[in-house]
Each structure stands twice: as C-alpha cells, then as structure tokens.
Design an enzyme around this catalytic site. Structure first.
Site, short mmCIF file in Angstrom:
data_model
loop_
_atom_site.label_atom_id
_atom_site.label_comp_id
_atom_site.label_asym_id
_atom_site.label_seq_id
_atom_site.Cartn_x
_atom_site.Cartn_y
_atom_site.Cartn_z
N CYS A 126 -91.36 7.04 -67.42
CA CYS A 126 -90.96 7.84 -68.17
C CYS A 126 -89.59 7.93 -68.55
O CYS A 126 -89.35 8.00 -69.58
CB CYS A 126 -91.41 9.15 -67.57
SG CYS A 126 -90.93 9.61 -65.86
N HIS A 179 -87.11 15.29 -69.25
CA HIS A 179 -86.03 14.28 -68.65
C HIS A 179 -84.84 14.12 -69.65
O HIS A 179 -84.79 14.27 -70.59
CB HIS A 179 -86.62 13.15 -68.36
CG HIS A 179 -87.70 12.88 -67.49
ND1 HIS A 179 -88.13 13.96 -66.45
CD2 HIS A 179 -88.32 11.88 -67.02
CE1 HIS A 179 -89.06 13.56 -65.70
NE2 HIS A 179 -89.24 12.28 -65.94
#
Length: 340
Positions: free
Chosen positions: A130, A243
């Site tokens: 990710c 994130h």
C-alpha cells in the site's frame, strides 16, 4: 459480454472494498462469487444493490471464471492462487507472496500498465504494498521528466494497513485512555498505538530496516526503475484509514517546483492540493473514500542540487489495495482478455 469475477477474502476490509469499487466503477461483471474461510462461511456481503453469501475458498472450483481478486493473506494465497491460475482464472493477488517473483508482473496501472501482459507466465498478477502504490504514482511522471536518482521517504501509515485487528486495537486503547479502569495491552502492535507513533512495521531485518521498508525499496525498483536509490522509514500512526508520506526526491536534471506541480496536475490518478496557507493541503482523514492520490507541499529542497519535497496522501484501502486491484482487472480486460 462481461466477466465472471471471484473475490476471495470478501469479508475482510480489503475484500469488502473490492466489492464496493467493482460496483462503483461499473466493472463489467456477468457473474460474481464471494469466497471466505470456513469460519466465515455464509456471511453476507454487499455488491452494489445485491447481497451475496460467501462460499468456501477451500472447495471452490475456479474453472470457467475469468478473474479472481485475492485478499486473503500470503498463507491461503500460496495454497489456493496456483489452483485458481491452473484452472485458467487470472489471479490478482493483494498479498506480498508474488510481488518479487520475476515471472509475476507487479502493477500500478498509472505507472506500468503494459507490464500486465506478463501475466501469462503464471496467470498471476501482483498488487504492490500500500505505501509503495501511492508513492510510485507520484514518482513516475516526475521520473519521466527529470530522472530520479534517490528518494528518501518517511511514511505515516494508518492502522487499517494491519487489518481489522489493528483498527480494533486503536479503538479499544483510545477508549481505555478515557476510562482508566480498563486496560488494553498491545497485541497487534509491539507498543501502545493510541496517542503514540511506532517506528516499526513488519519484522526487523539484519541491516536494521524493517520488512515494510525493504518492500518499498524492492517494489519501487521493480515498478519504476531499478536504478533508483531509495531509503525509507515506515511508521505506524494512530489514524484509522489513510497513509501519508513525506517524500524527498533527488533528480539527475533540475526540476522547478512550479513545473513539477504542473506535471503532477496532469498525471493520471493524482489530485494536487497545494496552497501555501492554513489548511492548503490534504490530510489522511480527508482522503478516505476517494480514488485519488493527493499531493501537497511541493517545494524545492535547497540542500541538494536537484531536489524536491512533497507530501503524498491516499486511502490505503483503496489505492493501496482494493482500487489498484480493480484497476489492474480493468487494464487486464482492455489489453488481454477483451470482454465487456
């Protein structure tokens, strides 16, 4: 005519998001099957306006199915992905199992879509980590213009990257801070995550880096350019989803911040929000549920000859996992399978 699609791990965070995104993007699905482990058998999940019941991954016959999106972790993937692939179903795997296999393409569609054609060697395509996925979306258009020599990245990674257990631990520990009679010791993480940051994601390696940091190095080289030097520090933060990354880039050629901003504005998958004022940037909370990778804080680095700094934020359950997998399926359809 559309595709027969399987989602394995349909009851998890990423699997559910895959189903949402397949419906949102109107992927041409003729038939869909949702799979889970035996303990989750019969659990109902949503796909658009439909409610589907999960079937058993261990006994499912993949014969006649076109694409299988796997979100089940490396263990079950190792057991069942080769079976699916051998039956003629193309596996798009979200685990780390196949990312570094030279016979398996590692794909971020905005960056290296043409590499998807390498799927025929094993009938498997890998989805990157990710934190890597959102970063390379930002790096690639800049690399095409001025050639990147070196990247220094510090990540601020949400607990959803650890799955439901990570999210539950942050929730329970946060509540415990305000209710001192209860105590929630760390289980998923080595230290308390509530109101804390932990500079440790995945296992430690011999050189002192963590596996997460190594992944970012290896995957960037495979996806973008093996000549890029990269060093990473990956940190878990008390954020549920989204994130963030502070990225420092050194180029071979000079690249002005204004030109970089223009390049990124035109690049696929990117939204630039970069105002030099209070709130003129994107935070992880604001990116949740969005398809884009957001870039802010673009500025020259005066300490090196050809340097830029930028701030990169994305929904890790989407671009970092489910969205990227569905985009791979779309590219696979356009370039190879040609249905829908």
């Amino acid at each position: 005519m559309g595709y027969k699609v399987v989602v394995a791990g349909a009851t998890g965070n990423v699997g559910r998001e895959m189903l949402n995104i397949l419906a949102e993007r109107e992927f041409p699905v003729d038939e869909i099957a949702v799979l889970a482990s035996r303990k989750s058998l019969g659990t109902e999940v949503s796909f658009g306006d439909k409610t589907l019941k999960t079937q058993d991954l261990a006994t499912f016959d993949f014969t006649g199915w076109d694409i299988a999106l796997f979100a089940v972790g490396s263990g079950p993937t190792k057991e069942f992905a080769p079976k699916a692939a051998a039956s003629g179903c193309v596996v798009i795997d979200n685990s780390s199992l196949y990312r570094y296999d030279p016979d398996v393409p590692l794909i971020v569609p905005e960056v290296n879509a043409d590499a998807v054609l390498g799927y025929t060697k094993k009938n498997i395509i890998a989805n990157p980590n990710c934190s890597t996925a959102q970063m390379v979306v930002a790096l690639k258009p800049l690399h095409d213009r001025a050639k990147i020599k070196r990247v220094v990245v510090s990540t601020y990674q949400s607990v959803s990257g650890s799955g439901k257990e990570g999210m539950d631990e942050l929730w329970d520990q946060t509540k415990a801070v305000y209710n001192p009679v209860s105590e929630v010791p760390p289980k998923k993480y080595p230290k308390e995550i509530a109101f804390n940051v932990i500079p440790h994601i995945d296992v430690f390696m011999e050189d002192g880096s963590t596996k997460e940091e190594w992944k970012m190095v290896a995957e960037t080289k495979k996806i973008v350019d093996p000549s890029i030097k990269l060093t990473a520090t990956c940190v878990r933060v008390p954020v549920f989803v989204g994130h963030s990354e502070a990225i420092n880039i050194e180029f071979e050629d000079f690249l002005d911040e204004d030109e970089a901003r223009d390049i990124l504005r035109e690049a696929p998958g990117i939204m630039v929000v970069d105002k030099r004022e209070d709130g003129g940037y994107i935070t992880p909370k604001e990116c949740v549920g969005d398809f884009a990778t957001f870039i802010s804080r673009i500025r020259q680095d005066p300490t090196i000859e050809n340097g830029l700094n930028l701030w990169c934020v994305s929904d890790n359950l989407r671009k970092g996992a489910a969205l990227n997998a569905v985009q791979i399926a779309e590219v696979l359809g356009q370039k190879a399978l040609k249905k829908g």
